[in-house]
Design a protein around this motif. Structure first.
Motif, mmCIF file in Angstrom:
data_model
loop_
_atom_site.group_PDB
_atom_site.id
_atom_site.type_symbol
_atom_site.label_atom_id
_atom_site.label_comp_id
_atom_site.label_asym_id
_atom_site.label_seq_id
_atom_site.Cartn_x
_atom_site.Cartn_y
_atom_site.Cartn_z
ATOM 1 N N LEU A 1 8.664 183.833 11.366
ATOM 2 C CA LEU A 1 8.735 183.835 13.051
ATOM 3 C C LEU A 1 7.392 184.085 13.478
ATOM 4 N N VAL A 2 6.593 185.009 12.903
ATOM 5 C CA VAL A 2 5.290 185.169 13.742
ATOM 6 C C VAL A 2 4.206 184.306 13.184
ATOM 7 N N ILE A 3 3.945 183.874 11.797
ATOM 8 C CA ILE A 3 3.038 183.119 11.262
ATOM 9 C C ILE A 3 3.333 181.690 11.908
ATOM 10 N N VAL A 4 4.613 181.129 11.528
ATOM 11 C CA VAL A 4 4.903 179.797 11.498
ATOM 12 C C VAL A 4 5.094 179.677 13.082
ATOM 13 N N GLY A 5 5.780 180.452 13.769
ATOM 14 C CA GLY A 5 5.853 180.207 15.034
ATOM 15 C C GLY A 5 4.812 180.155 15.939
ATOM 16 N N ASN A 6 3.787 180.892 15.725
ATOM 17 C CA ASN A 6 2.286 181.046 16.399
ATOM 18 C C ASN A 6 1.610 179.718 16.090
ATOM 19 N N LEU A 7 1.813 179.251 14.731
ATOM 20 C CA LEU A 7 1.123 178.001 14.326
ATOM 21 C C LEU A 7 1.738 176.730 15.036
ATOM 22 N N VAL A 8 2.802 176.688 15.280
ATOM 23 C CA VAL A 8 3.371 175.699 15.711
ATOM 24 C C VAL A 8 3.081 175.446 17.059
ATOM 25 N N PHE A 9 3.170 176.818 17.934
ATOM 26 C CA PHE A 9 2.669 176.928 19.287
ATOM 27 C C PHE A 9 0.998 176.356 19.368
ATOM 28 N N VAL A 10 0.343 176.780 18.500
ATOM 29 C CA VAL A 10 -1.283 176.572 18.551
ATOM 30 C C VAL A 10 -1.395 174.940 18.257
ATOM 31 N N LEU A 11 -0.580 174.340 17.142
ATOM 32 C CA LEU A 11 -0.667 173.022 17.018
ATOM 33 C C LEU A 11 -0.295 172.011 18.208
ATOM 34 N N LEU A 12 0.917 172.519 18.611
ATOM 35 C CA LEU A 12 1.349 171.854 19.968
ATOM 36 C C LEU A 12 0.534 171.900 21.025
ATOM 37 N N SER A 13 -0.195 172.841 21.268
ATOM 38 C CA SER A 13 -1.138 173.201 22.515
ATOM 39 C C SER A 13 -2.244 172.164 22.349
ATOM 40 N N TYR A 14 -2.858 172.309 21.083
ATOM 41 C CA TYR A 14 -4.132 171.610 20.775
ATOM 42 C C TYR A 14 -3.741 169.975 20.851
ATOM 43 N N GLY A 15 -2.405 169.627 20.200
ATOM 44 C CA GLY A 15 -2.206 168.473 20.335
ATOM 45 C C GLY A 15 -2.166 167.596 21.789
ATOM 46 N N VAL A 16 -1.447 168.760 22.645
ATOM 47 C CA VAL A 16 -1.452 167.973 24.052
ATOM 48 C C VAL A 16 -2.703 167.854 24.689
ATOM 49 N N VAL A 17 -3.632 168.987 24.118
ATOM 50 C CA VAL A 17 -5.178 168.960 24.735
ATOM 51 C C VAL A 17 -5.958 167.758 24.550
ATOM 52 N N ILE A 18 -5.605 167.541 23.036
ATOM 53 C CA ILE A 18 -6.298 166.128 22.481
ATOM 54 C C ILE A 18 -5.732 164.808 23.054
ATOM 55 N N PHE A 19 -4.546 165.001 23.446
ATOM 56 C CA PHE A 19 -3.899 163.580 24.010
ATOM 57 C C PHE A 19 -4.266 163.697 25.500
ATOM 58 N N THR A 20 -4.604 164.640 26.265
ATOM 59 C CA THR A 20 -5.028 164.511 27.611
ATOM 60 C C THR A 20 -6.480 164.101 27.395
ATOM 61 N N LEU A 21 -7.258 164.547 26.459
ATOM 62 C CA LEU A 21 -8.733 164.183 26.772
ATOM 63 C C LEU A 21 -9.042 162.767 26.218
ATOM 64 N N THR A 22 -7.952 162.239 25.276
ATOM 65 C CA THR A 22 -8.266 160.766 25.180
ATOM 66 C C THR A 22 -8.003 159.832 26.380
ATOM 67 N N LYS A 23 -7.245 160.492 27.280
ATOM 68 C CA LYS A 23 -7.146 159.795 28.592
ATOM 69 C C LYS A 23 -8.164 159.883 29.541
ATOM 70 N N SER A 24 -9.125 160.790 29.315
ATOM 71 C CA SER A 24 -9.951 161.320 30.172
ATOM 72 C C SER A 24 -11.041 160.212 30.619
ATOM 73 N N SER A 25 -11.388 159.838 31.689
ATOM 74 C CA SER A 25 -12.283 158.746 32.061
ATOM 75 C C SER A 25 -13.772 159.273 32.355
ATOM 76 N N ASN A 26 -14.152 160.706 31.936
ATOM 77 C CA ASN A 26 -15.192 161.271 31.987
ATOM 78 C C ASN A 26 -15.742 161.217 30.469
ATOM 79 N N PRO A 27 -16.580 160.491 30.107
ATOM 80 C CA PRO A 27 -17.052 160.651 28.762
ATOM 81 C C PRO A 27 -17.903 161.924 28.425
ATOM 82 N N GLY A 28 -18.729 162.356 29.302
ATOM 83 C CA GLY A 28 -19.638 163.516 29.226
ATOM 84 C C GLY A 28 -18.454 164.780 28.997
#
Length: 313
Positions: free
Chosen positions: A207-234
């Motif tokens: 519950l604690v380890i896997v649950g938090n790991l899934v949340f962390v991976l999903l959060s950074y996954g969405v972040v990476i997906f958002t960054l790939t669509k960013s129009s500001n290279p810097g």
């Protein structure tokens, strides 16, 4: 944690690393240096955030300073006892002290899981919702996340530790480890082993380890997906650099922990268990401040501001 009256074991013997005297002294020197460096690095980050008004206003550094305090507690819960056993091998630890170390050690580990989730949430909001970020991640929100992380970490570990402490330990009392870890402790319990205890421990770990790991991976996954669509290279490059360091810290922590406490038979090999435990208890608290701050422009600027003030003040 009320201990069962029927237990006949009053103390345990920690075998430690089980190496010859010369290697034991080398390990003692190595881990003493790592411990002192880990304390110095994490306390430096805490003090830097406290004295620098710019960093003290940024949610990421509020969380990072509290994370550094967690690392100080985490490394202190295990390494001093490890150093004592390296200096004086086959040292006895009382029944109560053993379970107290077990409780604190595991609670701090659970708390770190929640802290990594809080830091992932912070990066998600900062990158995916930048306009609403200042309102959502206020100082009060940061301190609320810190409080929830500590409370959930220490409450989550209470039931498994209490159940294990109520098992009957009638000998032998030798723990083939340098900390009071649940695997070696459960192997010393007199049969029949209570299945409810094992199920509770495994359930809380998942519950604690896997649950938090899934949340962390999903959060950074969405972040990476958002960054790939960013129009500001810097800004995209800077954000990717920050996220990559965060993911390194997540990997260094969750890799060993999942292998030890979630995977089947993760603690079956004592030597491997000692090596993995050494990594995430002594080495990662030393590495994490370097990973977070070594190439961080804001931290370097804060150091220069502090040095400039001291020079001119």
């Amino acid at each position: 944690m009320e201990l069962a009256n029927r237990t006949t074991v009053q103390e345990f013997i920690l075998l430690g690393f089980g190496v010859e005297q010369q290697r034991r002294y080398l390990l003692l020197l190595l881990f003493t240096v790592l411990y002192m460096l880990a304390l110095a690095e994490n306390i430096t980050i805490i003090m830097l955030v406290l004295v620098d008004t710019h960093l003290a206003r940024l949610p990421m550094y509020i969380l990072l300073s509290n994370f550094s305090w967690l690392e100080v507690c985490y490394v202190t819960a295990t390494v001093p006892r490890m150093l004592f056993d390296l200096a004086f091998p086959l040292g006895a630890i009382s029944f109560q002290a053993c379970f107290l170390q077990f409780y604190i050690f595991f609670s701090l580990g659970y708390t770190e899981c929640f802290f990594l989730s809080a830091m992932a949430l912070d990066r998600y909001l900062a990158i995916c919702h930048p306009l609403r970020y200042p309102q959502i991640m206020s100082k009060n929100t940061c301190y609320a996340l810190v409080t929830v992380s500590w409370v959930c970490g220490f409450l989550g570990c209470m039931i498994p530790v209490t159940l294990i402490s109520k098992l009957n330990f009638c000998g032998p009392n030798i723990i083939d480890h340098f900390v009071c870890d649940p695997g070696p402790l459960l192997s010393l319990a007199c049969p029949p082993l209570d299945n409810a205890t094992y199920i509770w421990q495994l359930s809380m770990n998942v519950l604690v380890i896997v649950g938090n790991l899934v949340f962390v991976l999903l959060s950074y996954g969405v972040v990476i997906f958002t960054l790939t669509k960013s129009s500001n290279p810097g800004s995209r490059k800077k954000a990717f650099s920050t996220i990559s360091f965060h993911l390194v810290v997540v990997t260094l922590f969750y890799g060993p922990v999942v292998g030890m406490y979630v995977a089947p038979n993760g603690e079956s090999n004592p030597q491997v268990a000692k090596l993995v435990t050494t990594f995430y208890t002594a080495i990662t608290p030393f590495l994490n401040p370097l990973i977070y701050c070594l190439r961080n422009d804001q931290v370097r600027k804060a150091v220069w501001r502090l040095l400039w003030k001291r020079r001119n003040g």
